[in-house]
Design a protein around this motif. Structure first.
Motif, mmCIF file in Angstrom:
data_model
loop_
_atom_site.group_PDB
_atom_site.id
_atom_site.type_symbol
_atom_site.label_atom_id
_atom_site.label_comp_id
_atom_site.label_asym_id
_atom_site.label_seq_id
_atom_site.Cartn_x
_atom_site.Cartn_y
_atom_site.Cartn_z
ATOM 1 N N HIS A 220 0.739 -1.135 0.042
ATOM 2 C CA HIS A 220 0.097 0.136 -0.012
ATOM 3 C C HIS A 220 0.783 1.309 0.187
ATOM 4 N N MET A 221 0.558 2.413 -0.695
ATOM 5 C CA MET A 221 1.150 3.386 -0.648
ATOM 6 C C MET A 221 0.423 4.721 -0.820
ATOM 7 N N LEU A 222 0.742 5.969 -0.192
ATOM 8 C CA LEU A 222 -0.136 7.035 0.058
ATOM 9 C C LEU A 222 -0.073 7.736 -1.562
ATOM 10 N N VAL A 223 -0.911 8.336 -1.792
ATOM 11 C CA VAL A 223 -0.820 8.982 -3.263
ATOM 12 C C VAL A 223 0.168 9.906 -3.511
ATOM 13 N N ASP A 224 0.407 10.936 -2.242
ATOM 14 C CA ASP A 224 1.396 11.793 -2.371
ATOM 15 C C ASP A 224 2.846 10.973 -2.445
ATOM 16 N N ASN A 225 2.854 10.172 -1.755
ATOM 17 C CA ASN A 225 4.359 9.237 -1.893
ATOM 18 C C ASN A 225 4.449 8.618 -3.336
ATOM 19 N N CYS A 226 3.314 7.909 -3.690
ATOM 20 C CA CYS A 226 3.437 7.526 -4.931
ATOM 21 C C CYS A 226 3.957 8.547 -6.030
ATOM 22 N N ALA A 227 3.372 9.599 -6.145
ATOM 23 C CA ALA A 227 3.618 10.630 -7.146
ATOM 24 C C ALA A 227 5.142 10.907 -6.939
ATOM 25 N N MET A 228 5.526 10.730 -5.809
ATOM 26 C CA MET A 228 7.275 11.255 -5.689
ATOM 27 C C MET A 228 7.999 9.957 -5.901
ATOM 28 N N GLN A 229 7.643 8.672 -5.864
ATOM 29 C CA GLN A 229 8.099 7.593 -6.207
ATOM 30 C C GLN A 229 8.396 7.227 -7.536
ATOM 31 N N LEU A 230 7.268 7.628 -8.311
ATOM 32 C CA LEU A 230 7.201 7.485 -9.578
ATOM 33 C C LEU A 230 8.369 8.190 -10.548
ATOM 34 N N VAL A 231 8.895 9.231 -9.908
ATOM 35 C CA VAL A 231 9.955 10.072 -10.741
ATOM 36 C C VAL A 231 11.080 9.627 -9.698
ATOM 37 N N ARG A 232 11.149 9.223 -8.819
ATOM 38 C CA ARG A 232 12.366 8.771 -7.974
ATOM 39 C C ARG A 232 12.906 7.612 -8.340
ATOM 40 N N ASN A 233 12.052 6.568 -8.268
ATOM 41 C CA ASN A 233 12.216 5.054 -8.634
ATOM 42 C C ASN A 233 11.192 4.360 -9.284
ATOM 43 N N PRO A 234 11.037 4.605 -10.538
ATOM 44 C CA PRO A 234 9.773 4.191 -11.182
ATOM 45 C C PRO A 234 9.684 2.446 -11.675
ATOM 46 N N ARG A 235 11.118 2.073 -11.498
ATOM 47 C CA ARG A 235 11.246 0.647 -11.696
ATOM 48 C C ARG A 235 10.683 -0.252 -10.540
ATOM 49 N N GLN A 236 10.333 0.185 -9.493
ATOM 50 C CA GLN A 236 9.873 -0.426 -8.214
ATOM 51 C C GLN A 236 8.511 -0.950 -8.544
ATOM 52 N N PHE A 237 7.728 -0.196 -9.513
ATOM 53 C CA PHE A 237 6.038 -0.511 -9.640
ATOM 54 C C PHE A 237 6.356 -1.627 -10.890
ATOM 55 N N ASP A 238 5.155 -2.460 -10.495
ATOM 56 C CA ASP A 238 4.504 -3.449 -11.713
ATOM 57 C C ASP A 238 3.101 -2.857 -12.041
ATOM 58 N N VAL A 239 2.360 -3.359 -11.187
ATOM 59 C CA VAL A 239 0.766 -2.762 -11.294
ATOM 60 C C VAL A 239 0.596 -1.789 -10.377
ATOM 61 N N ILE A 240 0.162 -0.606 -10.563
ATOM 62 C CA ILE A 240 -0.614 0.400 -9.525
ATOM 63 C C ILE A 240 -2.108 0.101 -9.567
ATOM 64 N N LEU A 241 -2.699 0.065 -8.302
ATOM 65 C CA LEU A 241 -4.190 0.181 -8.412
ATOM 66 C C LEU A 241 -4.459 1.026 -7.780
ATOM 67 N N THR A 242 -5.488 1.881 -8.145
ATOM 68 C CA THR A 242 -6.022 3.193 -7.644
ATOM 69 C C THR A 242 -7.331 3.713 -7.917
ATOM 70 N N GLU A 243 -7.957 4.442 -7.210
ATOM 71 C CA GLU A 243 -9.173 4.954 -7.462
ATOM 72 C C GLU A 243 -9.004 6.106 -8.421
ATOM 73 N N ASN A 244 -10.355 6.398 -8.967
ATOM 74 C CA ASN A 244 -10.634 7.412 -10.181
ATOM 75 C C ASN A 244 -9.787 8.678 -10.304
ATOM 76 N N MET A 245 -9.956 9.452 -9.386
ATOM 77 C CA MET A 245 -9.293 10.699 -9.461
ATOM 78 C C MET A 245 -7.486 10.619 -9.369
ATOM 79 N N PHE A 246 -7.212 9.710 -8.433
ATOM 80 C CA PHE A 246 -5.595 9.690 -8.107
ATOM 81 C C PHE A 246 -5.222 8.900 -9.326
ATOM 82 N N GLY A 247 -5.910 7.954 -10.049
ATOM 83 C CA GLY A 247 -5.398 7.213 -11.098
ATOM 84 C C GLY A 247 -5.509 8.330 -12.214
#
Ligand code: NAD
Length: 365
Positions: A220-247
């Motif tokens: 599980h990850m908080l959306v603000d952290n996810c926004a950071m992690q995507l530009v910091r270390n995007p290779r850590q992600f495989d599938v990101i599951l999220t709700e409508n607006m965050f997605g």
């Protein structure tokens, strides 16, 4: 057996990229002996101009009778001031179309082709070897649809409501876990559980659903952290599951990591079976909008829409080989150095929509 495809070109660059894609679909269908029947209908500003509504009843009926829908994009400055706002192309066509067709799951693969690494906004060491993230976004619930919504009578305040039910969260979570099973078996559920009640329910239900998928690693990850992690270390992600607006927001961010919106396909799947009862009904469209700034110039990148057609063959027609043929042709075109303006490096020559389409067609056959 024949498959019926509804073709909704829409506005701006929509007609250019959709017609290019239909050419690729026809060629692919011919190559694999698939009988495709295309039928066009109006949507968006074009439909508003012709009929007074951005989603005419005939268009919706055609979609309902089809196995899948290929959509370009809608909207543009011409319709930004249409009154009431509910008749503007995005509000009046896209949101109701998704709702009416029960398209609750939006799959957005964000894949960086290694040949386009230099187009990414990230440093090369962060994306070496390419990227392959799948954002699974809930599409028919949350704050975009919750009631009440609107302005107070005096115009001094406004309200939007975020609502999620257990059932809505459960069904999108299953799509996410199933997708993770086809990939690297890691699923990161993104929410704002430290603040939002809907997010706390989201986290609870996703954790419950995970019991049925012991082979998939859940985090599980908080959306603000996810926004950071995507530009910091995007290779850590495989599938990101999220709700409508965050997605909505995170999938655009993931998109930019790949260099161009013009490269990103999407699939929206529903619970309904398609008319042939064998496959899943779905709507396929590029992630980008109608790009009014370049409409009519013949320079739009058709690849996002062409790759959306590949997803259509895979998810709605059950034709994985045809899907792979299209994806491979696109990869070969890029390896051969063909670039539209949006993905060309500074000083690199660029080709237009038609030449790019021809290059893909040549590598299909
Ligand atoms: P946009 O995605 O249309 O364009 C953003 C930028 O990317 C522009 O500079 C555009 O030229 C470029 N671009 C987009 N697709 C491209 C392609 N295939 N090839 C080359 N360049 C491309 O987003 P926007 O400018 O914010 O919105 C324009 C209109 O599209 C608005 O009316 C908006 O409401 C609408 N829109 C529609 C959809 C949809 O139909 N699904 C989605 C987003 C925006």
């Amino acid at each position: 057996m024949s498959f019926h495809i509804a073709v909704l070109a829409g506005d701006g660059i929509g007609p250019e990229i959709v017609h290019a894609t239909v050419e690729v679909m026809r060629a692919t269908a011919g190559r694999f002996g698939i009988d495709l029947r295309f039928q066009e209908a109006l949507i968006g500003g074009a439909a508003y101009d012709a009929t007074g509504h951005p989603l005419p009843a005939e268009t919706l009926a055609l979609c309902r009778q089809s196995d899948a829908v290929l959509l370009g994009a809608v909207g543009g400055p011409k319709w930004d001031q249409v009154q009431p706002p509910s008749l503007r192309p995005e509000a009046g066509a896209l949101l109701p179309l998704r709702k009416e067709l029960g398209l609750f799951a939006n799959l957005r693969p964000a894949r960086l082709f290694p040949t386009l690494s230099s187009a990414s906004s990230l440093r090369l060491d962060l994306i070496e070897g390419g990227l392959d993230i799948l954002v699974v976004r809930e599409l028919t619930g949350g704050i975009y649809f919750g009631q009440p919504k609107g302005r107070s009578p005096d115009g001094q305040s406004a309200v939007d409501t975020c609502v999620y039910t257990r059932a809505e969260i459960e069904r999108i979570a299953r799509v996410g876990f199933e997708a993770a099973r086809q990939r690297n078996r890691r699923l990161c559920s993104v929410d704002k559980a430290n603040v939002l009640e809907t997010s706390r329910l989201w986290r609870e239900v996703v954790t419950e659903v995970a019991q049925s998928y012991p082979d998939v690693e859940l985090s599980h990850m908080l959306v603000d952290n996810c926004a950071m992690q995507l530009v910091r270390n995007p290779r850590q992600f495989d599938v990101i599951l999220t709700e409508n607006m965050f997605g909505d927001i995170l999938s655009d961010e993931a998109a930019m990591l790949t260099g161009s919106l013009g490269m990103l396909p999407s699939a929206s799947l529903g619970t309904a079976r398609s008319t042939n009862e064998r496959t899943t009904f779905g709507l396929y469209e590029p992630v980008h909008g109608s790009a009014p700034d370049i409409a009519g110039q013949g320079i739009a990148n058709p690849i996002a829409t062409i790759l959306s057609a590949a997803l259509l063959f895979r998810y709605s027609l059950g034709q994985a080989q045809a899907a792979e043929a299209i994806e491979t042709a696109v990869a070969r075109v890029l390896e051969a150095g063909y670039r539209t303006a949006d993905i060309a490096a500074p000083g690199e020559p660029a080709i237009g929509t038609q030449d790019m389409t021809r290059a893909v067609l040549e590598r299909l056959l």
